[in-house]
Scaffold this motif. Structure first.
Motif, PDB file in Angstrom:
ATOM      1  N   MET A 443      -1.598  19.503  -9.035  1.00 14.96           N
ATOM      2  CA  MET A 443      -3.012  19.431  -9.396  1.00 14.96           C
ATOM      3  C   MET A 443      -3.460  17.981  -9.565  1.00 14.96           C
ATOM      4  O   MET A 443      -4.574  17.614  -9.179  1.00 14.96           O
ATOM      5  CB  MET A 443      -3.263  20.223 -10.681  1.00 14.96           C
ATOM      6  N   MET A 444      -2.597  17.126 -10.126  1.00 17.88           N
ATOM      7  CA  MET A 444      -2.935  15.715 -10.259  1.00 17.88           C
ATOM      8  C   MET A 444      -3.094  15.059  -8.900  1.00 17.88           C
ATOM      9  O   MET A 444      -4.045  14.290  -8.663  1.00 17.88           O
ATOM     10  CB  MET A 444      -1.835  14.989 -11.060  1.00 17.88           C
ATOM     11  N   ALA A 445      -2.161  15.342  -7.985  1.00 13.70           N
ATOM     12  CA  ALA A 445      -2.238  14.757  -6.639  1.00 13.70           C
ATOM     13  C   ALA A 445      -3.509  15.191  -5.924  1.00 13.70           C
ATOM     14  O   ALA A 445      -4.186  14.384  -5.259  1.00 13.70           O
ATOM     15  CB  ALA A 445      -0.999  15.140  -5.831  1.00 13.70           C
ATOM     16  N   GLN A 446      -3.854  16.454  -6.055  1.00 11.41           N
ATOM     17  CA  GLN A 446      -5.060  16.950  -5.399  1.00 11.41           C
ATOM     18  C   GLN A 446      -6.326  16.401  -6.047  1.00 11.41           C
ATOM     19  O   GLN A 446      -7.351  16.241  -5.382  1.00 11.41           O
ATOM     20  CB  GLN A 446      -5.066  18.484  -5.428  1.00 11.41           C
ATOM     21  N   SER A 447      -6.262  16.113  -7.348  1.00  8.51           N
ATOM     22  CA  SER A 447      -7.449  15.597  -8.030  1.00  8.51           C
ATOM     23  C   SER A 447      -7.825  14.196  -7.559  1.00  8.51           C
ATOM     24  O   SER A 447      -8.962  13.764  -7.724  1.00  8.51           O
ATOM     25  CB  SER A 447      -7.210  15.594  -9.544  1.00  8.51           C
ATOM     26  N   ILE A 448      -6.866  13.460  -6.975  1.00 10.78           N
ATOM     27  CA  ILE A 448      -7.175  12.123  -6.461  1.00 10.78           C
ATOM     28  C   ILE A 448      -7.288  12.123  -4.936  1.00 10.78           C
ATOM     29  O   ILE A 448      -7.227  11.069  -4.305  1.00 10.78           O
ATOM     30  CB  ILE A 448      -6.100  11.101  -6.918  1.00 10.78           C
ATOM     31  N   GLY A 449      -7.464  13.317  -4.361  1.00 11.16           N
ATOM     32  CA  GLY A 449      -7.675  13.430  -2.916  1.00 11.16           C
ATOM     33  C   GLY A 449      -6.417  13.515  -2.098  1.00 11.16           C
ATOM     34  O   GLY A 449      -6.477  13.498  -0.867  1.00 11.16           O
TER      35      GLY A 449
END
Length: 474
Positions: A443-449
């Motif tokens: 989720m963190m990786a996806q939150s920064i694109g």
């Protein structure tokens, strides 16, 4: 009372519509076929009347067996069965050039001579006429042929028949009706069979869905469907049911797991502090007990923090601070910070950096958390070994590959590692935690694109990839 939204079975629904379509199609075919049969019969019977006229002329002008047009009607016209004249019975007249009827194949009613004379002209062929008899008008067709001798016209052969007789095709209509009826029955049978074949696996999936709704994930669905779409439906449903069963099991274990994970440090803290309070331990031992209680408190705060962080990310409540940073430096700092925190001597980390300077868009704090989770998991998977981090760039992104030499993730667990609170069999009882590390990292990786994905895992190691977007240059 009639219900507007009354449901009917799929078999009845589609069978009725297929039958309606079939009957409409057969009705159209019947009309077209009937018209074609009627037209063909009409043309054939006109050709037969032409044949009768020509044959009569030939018989009357045959010098070897007749003396002229007054010899009478040839006998062949009476043999109606032989010449396929079951539906028609034409009137045949032999007249002279003035229109006087010399002979006929049946008695002539009064006034027929005048009517016949009106039909004569200098042209041969087929003509449509309107005849009035007994106050009733009927449409008839007449075929006219000249009788010639020595190149002189000496008379005429006229063949007359009513239009209704020329177009009467009762037998053909009966055969057509029998054929259409047979096609309708055959079509209904084929439609029913195919619809039933289509409905059967859908009903089986519907019954299986009811069992899943009731919490029963053990059911049998046939896997021998030849239709690709039905096979995909059954296969996808079984896979979905298996995943739901796994998630249900995970959810059941979650309460016990969270309770156990939070209860253990609370129990330890309570026991340690009671020992100090009651004077069971004193001096240096008391300080050591208090230190141990503080460590347990820190672990509990970490787990509660993971829960809060995960919930916050799940509802997009945590803001992300994107900055432009050199990807080599980002990885170097993250690895160095983990090595300082863990102070791990048995795990070696090898980093293969990019040969050129490349900037990416990232949140430095979140990237540190992602690396911490991945490296900690790698350490837990092996007593000692090597973690290799390799950076490579693509057109618009940078890939960070993280490979370890641990014992890997089982094939059964690989599909669920990014599910919240899921903990594999190998870690469930060996390592404490809530099963939020990898889901939170993704989720963190996806939150920064970017993204985090498992590429491969086997008994020789595990391979993850982190994707980061390159920074745009103005």
């Amino acid at each position: 009372m009639f219900k507007k939204n009354r449901r009917i079975s799929l078999l009845n629904y589609w069978t009725r519509r297929y039958l309606l379509t079939l009957f409409i199609g057969l009705a159209i075919i019947s009309l077209i076929s009937a018209s074609w049969i009627r037209h063909t019969a009409f043309e054939n019977r006109l050709d037969l009347m032409n044949f009768i006229a020509e044959e009569t002329v030939y018989r009357l002008t045959d010098t070897t067996g007749s003396n002229g047009p007054t010899d009478g009607i040839p006998g062949f016209i009476g043999n109606r069965e032989r010449y396929n004249m079951r539906e028609i019975d034409p009137i045949l007249y032999v007249v002279d050039v003035k229109g006087n009827v010399l002979t006929s194949n049946r008695p002539m009613p009064p006034g027929s001579t005048n009517n016949v004379a009106n039909l004569l002209d200098d042209e041969e062929g087929t003509k449509k006429i309107l005849v009035e008899a007994e106050g009733k008008k009927t449409v008839q067709y007449v075929v006219k042929k000249k009788i010639e001798r020595d190149n002189n016209v000496v008379g005429w052969v006229l063949v007359l028949e009513k239009k209704e007789n020329l177009t009467k095709v009762q037998q053909e209509y009966g055969q057509l009706a029998l054929l259409i009826g047979a096609l309708a029955v055959l079509g209904w049978g084929a439609i029913y069979f195919l619809s039933k074949r289509l409905v059967r696996p859908i009903k089986q999936v519907a019954e299986a869905a009811k069992q899943v709704q009731e919490g029963n994930y053990t059911f049998d669905l046939p896997q021998n469907n030849k239709e690709e779409e039905i096979f995909e439906l059954v296969t996808s449903f079984k896979e979905m049911a298996n995943k739901l069963e796994q998630l249900e099991r995970t959810r059941t274990e979650l309460l016990a797991g969270v309770t156990h994970e939070l209860k253990t440090p609370v129990t330890s803290i309570s026991g340690l502090l009671q020992a100090v309070r009651d004077g069971v331990v004193t001096g240096k031992d008391a300080k050591e007990f208090i230190h141990m209680a503080l460590l347990e408190t820190t672990k509990m705060k970490t787990m509660v923090g993971d829960l809060l962080a995960f919930n916050s990310f799940a509802v997009d409540a945590i803001p992300v601070k994107l900055v432009t940073v050199n990807v080599n430096q980002l990885v170097r700092d993250a690895v160095a910070q983990w090595e300082v925190m863990e102070d791990e001597q048995n795990v070696k980390i090898q980093v293969n950096y990019l040969l050129e300077s490349v900037n990416v868009q990232a949140d430095v704090v979140r990237m540190q958390q992602i690396f911490t989770n991945l490296l900690t998991n790698a350490k837990q998977a092996m007593q000692e070994g090597l973690v290799t981090i390799t950076l490579r760039q693509k057109l618009d992104s940078v890939i960070i590959a993280v490979k370890d030499t641990g014992n890997g993730i089982t094939q059964e667990d690989q599909a669920f590692i990014f599910e919240r609170f899921y903990r594999g069999e190998n870690k469930k009882y060996a390592v404490r935690g809530l099963g939020l590390g990898l889901p939170l990292s993704k989720m963190m990786a996806q939150s920064i694109g970017g993204d985090l994905r498992l590429v491969e895992s086997n008994p020789t190691g595990t391979y993850f990839e982190i994707t980061l977007l390159k920074a745009t240059t103005l």
